[in-house]
Design a protein around this motif. Structure first.
Motif, PDB file in Angstrom:
ATOM      1  N   ILE A   1       0.859  -1.180   0.000  1.00 28.83           N
ATOM      2  CA  ILE A   1       0.000   0.000   0.000  1.00 28.83           C
ATOM      3  C   ILE A   1       0.890   1.222   0.000  1.00 28.83           C
ATOM      4  O   ILE A   1       1.733   1.375   0.890  1.00 28.83           O
ATOM      5  N   ILE A   2       0.732   2.042  -1.041  1.00 30.20           N
ATOM      6  CA  ILE A   2       1.539   3.250  -1.098  1.00 30.20           C
ATOM      7  C   ILE A   2       0.613   4.463  -1.118  1.00 30.20           C
ATOM      8  O   ILE A   2      -0.603   4.328  -1.272  1.00 30.20           O
ATOM      9  N   GLY A   3       1.215   5.623  -0.959  1.00 34.17           N
ATOM     10  CA  GLY A   3       0.421   6.839  -0.968  1.00 34.17           C
ATOM     11  C   GLY A   3       1.157   7.935  -0.240  1.00 34.17           C
ATOM     12  O   GLY A   3       2.093   7.659   0.507  1.00 34.17           O
ATOM     13  N   PRO A   4       0.739   9.182  -0.465  1.00 31.57           N
ATOM     14  CA  PRO A   4       1.440  10.298   0.174  1.00 31.57           C
ATOM     15  C   PRO A   4       1.233  10.308   1.688  1.00 31.57           C
ATOM     16  O   PRO A   4       0.399   9.574   2.217  1.00 31.57           O
ATOM     17  N   ASN A   5       1.997  11.166   2.361  1.00 31.95           N
ATOM     18  CA  ASN A   5       1.820  11.351   3.804  1.00 31.95           C
ATOM     19  C   ASN A   5       0.389  11.744   4.104  1.00 31.95           C
ATOM     20  O   ASN A   5      -0.204  12.534   3.387  1.00 31.95           O
ATOM     21  N   GLY A   6      -0.160  11.188   5.153  1.00 32.18           N
ATOM     22  CA  GLY A   6      -1.511  11.555   5.547  1.00 32.18           C
ATOM     23  C   GLY A   6      -2.589  10.882   4.720  1.00 32.18           C
ATOM     24  O   GLY A   6      -3.763  11.220   4.828  1.00 32.18           O
ATOM     25  N   ALA A   7      -2.193   9.893   3.893  1.00 36.01           N
ATOM     26  CA  ALA A   7      -3.172   9.205   3.055  1.00 36.01           C
ATOM     27  C   ALA A   7      -4.053   8.264   3.876  1.00 36.01           C
ATOM     28  O   ALA A   7      -5.122   7.875   3.433  1.00 36.01           O
ATOM     29  N   GLY A   8      -3.579   7.908   5.065  1.00 33.96           N
ATOM     30  CA  GLY A   8      -4.339   6.983   5.906  1.00 33.96           C
ATOM     31  C   GLY A   8      -3.761   5.582   5.909  1.00 33.96           C
ATOM     32  O   GLY A   8      -4.415   4.640   6.351  1.00 33.96           O
ATOM     33  N   LYS A   9      -2.505   5.449   5.431  1.00 33.73           N
ATOM     34  CA  LYS A   9      -1.903   4.115   5.341  1.00 33.73           C
ATOM     35  C   LYS A   9      -1.733   3.470   6.722  1.00 33.73           C
ATOM     36  O   LYS A   9      -2.156   2.332   6.941  1.00 33.73           O
ATOM     37  N   SER A  10      -1.121   4.232   7.632  1.00 32.53           N
ATOM     38  CA  SER A  10      -0.927   3.679   8.981  1.00 32.53           C
ATOM     39  C   SER A  10      -2.256   3.484   9.697  1.00 32.53           C
ATOM     40  O   SER A  10      -2.425   2.521  10.459  1.00 32.53           O
ATOM     41  N   THR A  11      -3.191   4.383   9.446  1.00 34.85           N
ATOM     42  CA  THR A  11      -4.525   4.248  10.050  1.00 34.85           C
ATOM     43  C   THR A  11      -5.177   2.944   9.597  1.00 34.85           C
ATOM     44  O   THR A  11      -5.806   2.240  10.392  1.00 34.85           O
ATOM     45  N   LEU A  12      -4.996   2.621   8.316  1.00 33.82           N
ATOM     46  CA  LEU A  12      -5.558   1.378   7.794  1.00 33.82           C
ATOM     47  C   LEU A  12      -4.945   0.175   8.501  1.00 33.82           C
ATOM     48  O   LEU A  12      -5.649  -0.753   8.919  1.00 33.82           O
ATOM     49  N   MET A  13      -3.622   0.205   8.676  1.00 28.06           N
ATOM     50  CA  MET A  13      -2.950  -0.899   9.364  1.00 28.06           C
ATOM     51  C   MET A  13      -3.474  -1.053  10.790  1.00 28.06           C
ATOM     52  O   MET A  13      -3.781  -2.155  11.239  1.00 28.06           O
ATOM     53  N   LYS A  14      -3.537   0.078  11.507  1.00 35.35           N
ATOM     54  CA  LYS A  14      -3.999   0.040  12.904  1.00 35.35           C
ATOM     55  C   LYS A  14      -5.439  -0.444  12.986  1.00 35.35           C
ATOM     56  O   LYS A  14      -5.815  -1.123  13.945  1.00 35.35           O
ATOM     57  N   THR A  15      -6.237  -0.088  11.993  1.00 33.14           N
ATOM     58  CA  THR A  15      -7.635  -0.522  12.008  1.00 33.14           C
ATOM     59  C   THR A  15      -7.733  -2.020  11.750  1.00 33.14           C
ATOM     60  O   THR A  15      -8.502  -2.728  12.413  1.00 33.14           O
ATOM     61  N   ILE A  16      -6.926  -2.518  10.807  1.00 36.32           N
ATOM     62  CA  ILE A  16      -6.949  -3.959  10.526  1.00 36.32           C
ATOM     63  C   ILE A  16      -6.547  -4.734  11.772  1.00 36.32           C
ATOM     64  O   ILE A  16      -7.130  -5.758  12.112  1.00 36.32           O
ATOM     65  N   PHE A  17      -5.556  -4.202  12.516  1.00 39.80           N
ATOM     66  CA  PHE A  17      -5.053  -4.952  13.670  1.00 39.80           C
ATOM     67  C   PHE A  17      -5.828  -4.677  14.959  1.00 39.80           C
ATOM     68  O   PHE A  17      -5.471  -5.178  16.020  1.00 39.80           O
ATOM     69  N   GLY A  18      -6.885  -3.860  14.870  1.00 39.34           N
ATOM     70  CA  GLY A  18      -7.737  -3.676  16.045  1.00 39.34           C
ATOM     71  C   GLY A  18      -7.266  -2.613  17.019  1.00 39.34           C
ATOM     72  O   GLY A  18      -7.827  -2.477  18.100  1.00 39.34           O
ATOM     73  N   LEU A  19      -6.199  -1.881  16.653  1.00 38.32           N
ATOM     74  CA  LEU A  19      -5.767  -0.785  17.522  1.00 38.32           C
ATOM     75  C   LEU A  19      -6.718   0.393  17.401  1.00 38.32           C
ATOM     76  O   LEU A  19      -6.847   1.202  18.306  1.00 38.32           O
ATOM     77  N   LEU A  20      -7.371   0.489  16.235  1.00 38.61           N
ATOM     78  CA  LEU A  20      -8.459   1.448  16.050  1.00 38.61           C
ATOM     79  C   LEU A  20      -9.666   0.626  15.632  1.00 38.61           C
ATOM     80  O   LEU A  20      -9.533  -0.328  14.865  1.00 38.61           O
ATOM     81  N   HIS A  21     -10.822   0.989  16.135  1.00 33.66           N
ATOM     82  CA  HIS A  21     -12.021   0.235  15.750  1.00 33.66           C
ATOM     83  C   HIS A  21     -12.737   0.963  14.635  1.00 33.66           C
ATOM     84  O   HIS A  21     -12.978   2.163  14.718  1.00 33.66           O
ATOM     85  N   PRO A  22     -13.064   0.236  13.559  1.00 31.99           N
ATOM     86  CA  PRO A  22     -13.709   0.895  12.423  1.00 31.99           C
ATOM     87  C   PRO A  22     -15.099   1.427  12.804  1.00 31.99           C
ATOM     88  O   PRO A  22     -15.799   0.819  13.616  1.00 31.99           O
ATOM     89  N   THR A  23     -15.437   2.563  12.217  1.00 32.83           N
ATOM     90  CA  THR A  23     -16.777   3.113  12.449  1.00 32.83           C
ATOM     91  C   THR A  23     -17.766   2.569  11.418  1.00 32.83           C
ATOM     92  O   THR A  23     -18.964   2.776  11.535  1.00 32.83           O
ATOM     93  N   GLY A  24     -17.223   1.902  10.401  1.00 31.17           N
ATOM     94  CA  GLY A  24     -18.101   1.299   9.399  1.00 31.17           C
ATOM     95  C   GLY A  24     -17.330   0.278   8.591  1.00 31.17           C
ATOM     96  O   GLY A  24     -16.097   0.267   8.603  1.00 31.17           O
ATOM     97  N   GLY A  25     -18.031  -0.598   7.893  1.00 33.17           N
ATOM     98  CA  GLY A  25     -17.371  -1.602   7.063  1.00 33.17           C
ATOM     99  C   GLY A  25     -17.026  -2.851   7.848  1.00 33.17           C
ATOM    100  O   GLY A  25     -17.288  -2.943   9.047  1.00 33.17           O
TER     101      GLY A  25
END
Lengths: 234, 307
Positions: free
Chosen positions: A34-58
């Motif tokens: 997964i690539i993308g510029p800074n602030g694209a949400g890449k790390s957020t996506l990782m944290k959400t997949i691993f349960g460190l952040l809980h998704p609000t939808g999906g």
């Protein structure tokens, strides 16, 4: 076979939504980048997949089980492991103790696994008794990956493993990632070193502004002119 | 008496006092590094342990186990047994306090936890006062004569050797636990990084449980041994020592248990040796002067890690 399926996931920090409905997929044994510029949400996506952040939808489905909303300690038991971008080692513990902690939930004899990790990262074997806090960034990254691999995961999440490493070490880390993948572990990797990570990826995604912009094989994304101009620096 | 001639004897007192401060400091250091707050109730946990030891000792006496002299010591095997049982009971009480109070507040942040620990401190002290009264209580009656060691110019009581010996034994056991057991290593890992521990699958609830158990058991030893050295216990026992203990924990490096042990020794010895030069009343000030100097020179403490 689909190993991980992320569908229309929205997530973020408190009131601030960072991911606005992202869908990605990873297949057993693949490298997904997964690539993308800074602030694209890449790390957020990782944290959400691993349960460190809980998704609000999906939904997030791993090995056919819905793991949406699970906490990390539960997800790690399902066969997924995660290497955070920073603070991913226990600095006051030795190399060997870091690996032992990686195997904390294992009740069986994991000495064989430890030896396999030392085969992947021979330099760690020589330094097994050294405190990790005193080691170089590249060595710490190897310890972090070794720790995550102790549970024999089917999927390894790597958050910017080459960040803050000297160029020669970046190549070394990428070669280790390929070696890990050859042992049968699927890898989901988020990277600033976009070209290099797409080169080894079976599947690639471009994320920007919290949305998926492109999805294709690694090779095709590298060849894609628009992707090259916008995200790979021309 | 000549000031310098007194110093060897004061060093002896310093090592004894340092042993007690170290045992107390380990618990504060552990709760700070793993749970992230300064536990002001720790002094009163020491007092609780000292009183539970007294209670168990009384019960054992009632069952016919006498507390008469064990070798040259002023107390008997009954006290040693009571201490061991009390370490377990106090740990259980502290785990209960955690479940009822601290666990619920864990997410609120360290200031709230610290403030509520002051509440626990007052609560414990008043419970002790309610049941046992404010007057001093004694493990044993009578006095013990000190043995002269003329070659070193010091006098030392067998009880005092017992205090230092027990502290050394407990520290060795703790060291073995932290270095060689799985849960001990997990405690060090969690002290390093709680979030990474969770991500790794370490059972952080069990780590927290052990943190309280070890802290409370060592606090019990510190409280009861302080009772042996002072010859009596009062509900104020731990609270009075708490500031010196905090000073030693900060001196050694907040969150580093080996630092807490070293800091306890340095503070204990400095406080006692200072009495050769200044009035005894300045002892607590000495602890703080050393702590402040340390903070000015190296804010992370003697063995503290740089952040």
């Amino acid at each position: 076979m689909s190993l991980l399926r992320v569908e229309e996931v929205t997530s973020g920090y408190g009131e601030m939504e960072v991911l606005h409905g992202v869908s990605i997929e990873a297949t057993s044994g693949e490298i997904v980048s997964i690539i993308g510029p800074n602030g694209a949400g890449k790390s957020t996506l990782m944290k959400t997949i691993f349960g460190l952040l809980h998704p609000t939808g999906g939904t997030i489905v791993f090995k056919g089980n819905d793991i949406t909303g699970f906490n990390p300690d539960r997800i790690v038991r399902q066969g997924m492991a995660y290497v955070p971008q920073v603070e991913n080692i226990f600095p006051s513990l030795t190399v060997h103790e870091n690996l032992e902690m990686g195997a904390f939930i294992r009740r069986d004899d994991f000495r064989g696994r430890t030896e396999e990790i030392y085969e992947l990262f021979p330099i760690l074997k020589d330094r097994r008794k050294q405190r990790v806090g005193k080691m170089s960034g590249g060595e710490q990254q190897m310890v972090a990956m070794g720790r995550a691999l102790m549970l024999d995961p089917q999927l390894l999440l790597l958050d910017e493993p080459s960040a803050a490493l000297a160029p020669n070490l970046v190549d070394m880390i990428f070669s280790r990632i390929i070696a890990i993948n050859r042992t049968g572990v699927a890898i989901l990797i988020v990277e600033q070193n976009a070209k290099q990570s797409l080169r080894l990826a079976d599947q690639g995604y471009v994320l920007a502004g919290g949305r998926k912009r492109f999805a294709d094989t690694g090779q095709n994304l590298l060849a894609n002119e628009e992707v090259g101009k916008l995200y790979l620096g021309g | 008496m000549d000031t310098l001639a007194r110093i060897p004897q004061l060093l002896v007192y310093g090592v004894i006092s340092g042993s007690i401060l170290s045992l107390g400091g380990i618990g504060i250091s552990l709760t700070y590094s793993i749970l992230g707050f300064a536990n002001f109730a720790h002094g009163d946990i020491m007092a609780l342990g000292a009183y539970i030891t007294l209670g168990v000792l009384t019960l054992l006496g009632g069952w016919g186990l006498t507390n008469t002299n064990f070798g040259p010591l002023s107390f008997g095997i009954g006290f040693i047994l009571a201490l061991v049982i009390s370490m377990g009971l106090t740990a259980a009480a502290v785990v209960l306090i955690d479940r009822v109070l601290f666990k619920r507040l864990r997410r609120t942040g360290s200031i709230i936890l610290m403030m509520s620990s002051i509440g626990v401190a007052l609560g414990l002290r008043n419970i002790l006062q309610f049941f046992w009264g404010p007057q001093p209580h004694y493990y044993v009656q009578g006095i013990q004569l000190a043995t002269q060691i003329p070659a070193l110019g010091i006098r030392v009581k067998p009880d005092q050797i017992f205090i230092v010996g027990t502290a050394v034994l407990l520290v060795i056991l703790l060291h073995g636990f932290l270095q060689y057991t799985k849960i001990g290593k997990a405690m060090r890992a969690t002290a390093d990084n709680m979030d990474l521990s969770r991500v790794t699958g370490i059972n952080t609830d069990r780590v927290i449980l052990w943190t309280w158990v070890i802290g409370a058991a060592l606090a019990t030893a510190a409280g009861a041994l302080a009772g042996v050295e002072n010859k009596f216990i009062t509900p104020e026992l731990g609270w009075q020592m708490l500031l010196s203990i905090f000073a030693s924990v900060v001196l050694g490096g907040l969150g580093n248990i080996y630092g807490a042990i070293l800091g306890g020794m340095v503070i204990g010895i400095s406080e006692e040796v200072s009495t050769a030069f200044v009035s005894t009343g300045y002892k607590p000030a000495i602890a703080f002067i050393i702590m402040i100097l340390m903070l000015l020179v190296k804010p992370t403490g003697l063995l503290g890690k740089r952040r």
